[in-house]
Write a protein that holds these residues in place. Sequence first.
Motif, mmCIF file in Angstrom:
data_model
loop_
_atom_site.group_PDB
_atom_site.id
_atom_site.type_symbol
_atom_site.label_atom_id
_atom_site.label_comp_id
_atom_site.label_asym_id
_atom_site.label_seq_id
_atom_site.Cartn_x
_atom_site.Cartn_y
_atom_site.Cartn_z
ATOM 1 N N ILE A 1 0.855 -1.103 0.173
ATOM 2 C CA ILE A 1 -0.183 -0.008 -0.073
ATOM 3 C C ILE A 1 0.828 1.274 0.054
ATOM 4 O O ILE A 1 1.831 1.290 0.810
ATOM 5 N N PRO A 2 0.747 2.082 -1.165
ATOM 6 C CA PRO A 2 1.632 3.303 -1.044
ATOM 7 C C PRO A 2 1.395 4.264 0.058
ATOM 8 O O PRO A 2 0.157 4.652 0.415
ATOM 9 N N VAL A 3 2.459 4.707 0.679
ATOM 10 C CA VAL A 3 2.329 5.799 1.783
ATOM 11 C C VAL A 3 3.329 6.893 1.383
ATOM 12 O O VAL A 3 4.554 6.662 1.300
ATOM 13 N N VAL A 4 2.727 7.928 1.002
ATOM 14 C CA VAL A 4 3.303 9.131 0.669
ATOM 15 C C VAL A 4 3.092 10.334 1.718
ATOM 16 O O VAL A 4 2.276 10.680 2.230
ATOM 17 N N MET A 5 4.200 10.579 2.254
ATOM 18 C CA MET A 5 4.401 11.467 3.463
ATOM 19 C C MET A 5 4.314 12.850 2.831
ATOM 20 O O MET A 5 4.620 13.211 1.647
ATOM 21 N N GLY A 6 3.618 13.866 3.725
ATOM 22 C CA GLY A 6 3.266 15.187 3.290
ATOM 23 C C GLY A 6 3.983 16.152 4.153
ATOM 24 O O GLY A 6 5.198 16.044 4.228
ATOM 25 N N VAL A 7 3.357 17.021 4.650
ATOM 26 C CA VAL A 7 3.784 18.151 5.458
ATOM 27 C C VAL A 7 4.396 17.546 6.879
ATOM 28 O O VAL A 7 3.779 16.656 7.359
ATOM 29 N N VAL B 1 -2.198 18.111 4.976
ATOM 30 C CA VAL B 1 -2.056 16.704 4.806
ATOM 31 C C VAL B 1 -0.837 16.320 5.250
ATOM 32 O O VAL B 1 0.259 16.568 4.825
ATOM 33 N N LEU B 2 -0.768 15.288 6.236
ATOM 34 C CA LEU B 2 0.272 14.763 6.767
ATOM 35 C C LEU B 2 1.086 13.537 6.056
ATOM 36 O O LEU B 2 2.192 13.417 5.875
ATOM 37 N N VAL B 3 0.070 12.720 5.554
ATOM 38 C CA VAL B 3 0.367 11.566 4.826
ATOM 39 C C VAL B 3 -0.731 10.964 4.246
ATOM 40 O O VAL B 3 -1.760 11.329 4.452
ATOM 41 N N THR B 4 -0.554 10.596 2.901
ATOM 42 C CA THR B 4 -1.483 9.931 2.215
ATOM 43 C C THR B 4 -1.262 8.425 2.258
ATOM 44 O O THR B 4 -0.244 8.003 1.735
ATOM 45 N N ILE B 5 -2.325 7.691 2.465
ATOM 46 C CA ILE B 5 -2.348 6.350 2.706
ATOM 47 C C ILE B 5 -3.005 5.705 1.493
ATOM 48 O O ILE B 5 -4.517 5.670 1.960
ATOM 49 N N GLY B 6 -2.678 4.998 0.479
ATOM 50 C CA GLY B 6 -3.416 4.213 -0.299
ATOM 51 C C GLY B 6 -4.507 5.159 -0.887
ATOM 52 O O GLY B 6 -5.600 4.717 -1.025
#
Length: 372
Positions: free
Chosen positions: A188-194, A206-211
């Motif tokens: 599952i992609p975990v893309v870190m944000g702020v 948005v701190l992180v976007t998960i899936g």
Amino acid sequence: MKRPISPLVLIFLLLTPASFAQTRRGTGRSAPATSAKPQPSPAAAQPEPPAKPKPARPPVPPTPLVTLNGQTLTTADLDPTIREQIENVEERIGNARQSILDLQINTTLLEVEARRRAITSHQLYELEVVKRIPVPTPAQIKQFVDDNKEQFEGMDPAKVTPQVAALMHDEYESRLADAFVLRLRKSIPVVMGVDVNTPNISPDAVLVTIGGQPVKASLLNERLKPIIYRMRVEVYDAERKQAEQMVDDLLLLAEANKRQVGPEEIVRKEISEKVKTPTEAEVAKFYDENKSRIAGDLNSIRNQLVVYLQNEDRQRLEKDLSTQLRKNAQLSWLISEPVQPVQAVSVDDDPSMGPIGAPVTVVEFTDFQCPS
């Protein structure tokens, strides 16, 4: 009724991803040091990136605590251990933010995977972790005990066996949970944000976007309220306690100079010589009123009770002296106790009683007091 921790979060308190944690989370039981830990088959360990050196922390300017007769006492006057506790609080809060974010990532990973399989998060955890926990064999338990004889010396074998079995069970579960998290992070992609510790971060950041599912700062801010409050209260209590003592010491010294005697002379006359030795009747009365909380009979702990009651009397006399010395002092406190935060509680999907439009809603936080 609303539970203090949602079941989903409670589940993932068990999950400590190797990519986040530097040390394994404890299981709640005291585990003796041993090389005979159970060895389930976790996923291959992922190489950890080299730790980034921490930037040097800028010096914290002294904070005024209290003014006494025109003299200002600051945090610079506190003991080094208390000053360090004060200076470290922001770093501890930052670490707490990161820990809560890590926990939320784990929780969301579980939710995303559960939706993909069309099952609940609880069912997913049961399938991937709970049902895979092996039952320790008698031989494994015996080996564990033999390898840690000093830890179990003198203990009843009938009690040792279930304790060791529970310890090994928890260790298996922790390892399986770690491995499951690693598998989820691969799929599952975990893309870190702020950065969660960005100053004055917007609640909508948005701190992180998960899936594809964003996690905003507002969610973490609400969960962090009681944690940050407890940290700040802990620091406040420590600095206030020592500042109170410094005020008493300065007033005692001033009074000693006024009387042209040493401070110890005032302490002797106003406190030490006035401490009473409790009578037999007073000791017996105290014992009778508190025997449900006292281990041992009156004869075996009489001396301890005498010392306890004398200490109580000494503390009363110290308080009386402090009150007397402060009567004519110009004392102004410059710090205040942290304000307890108001927690936003959602009640839209929880079991309830009474009309929806009631003017007052009482939310009960409880648990089942599970003996395990």
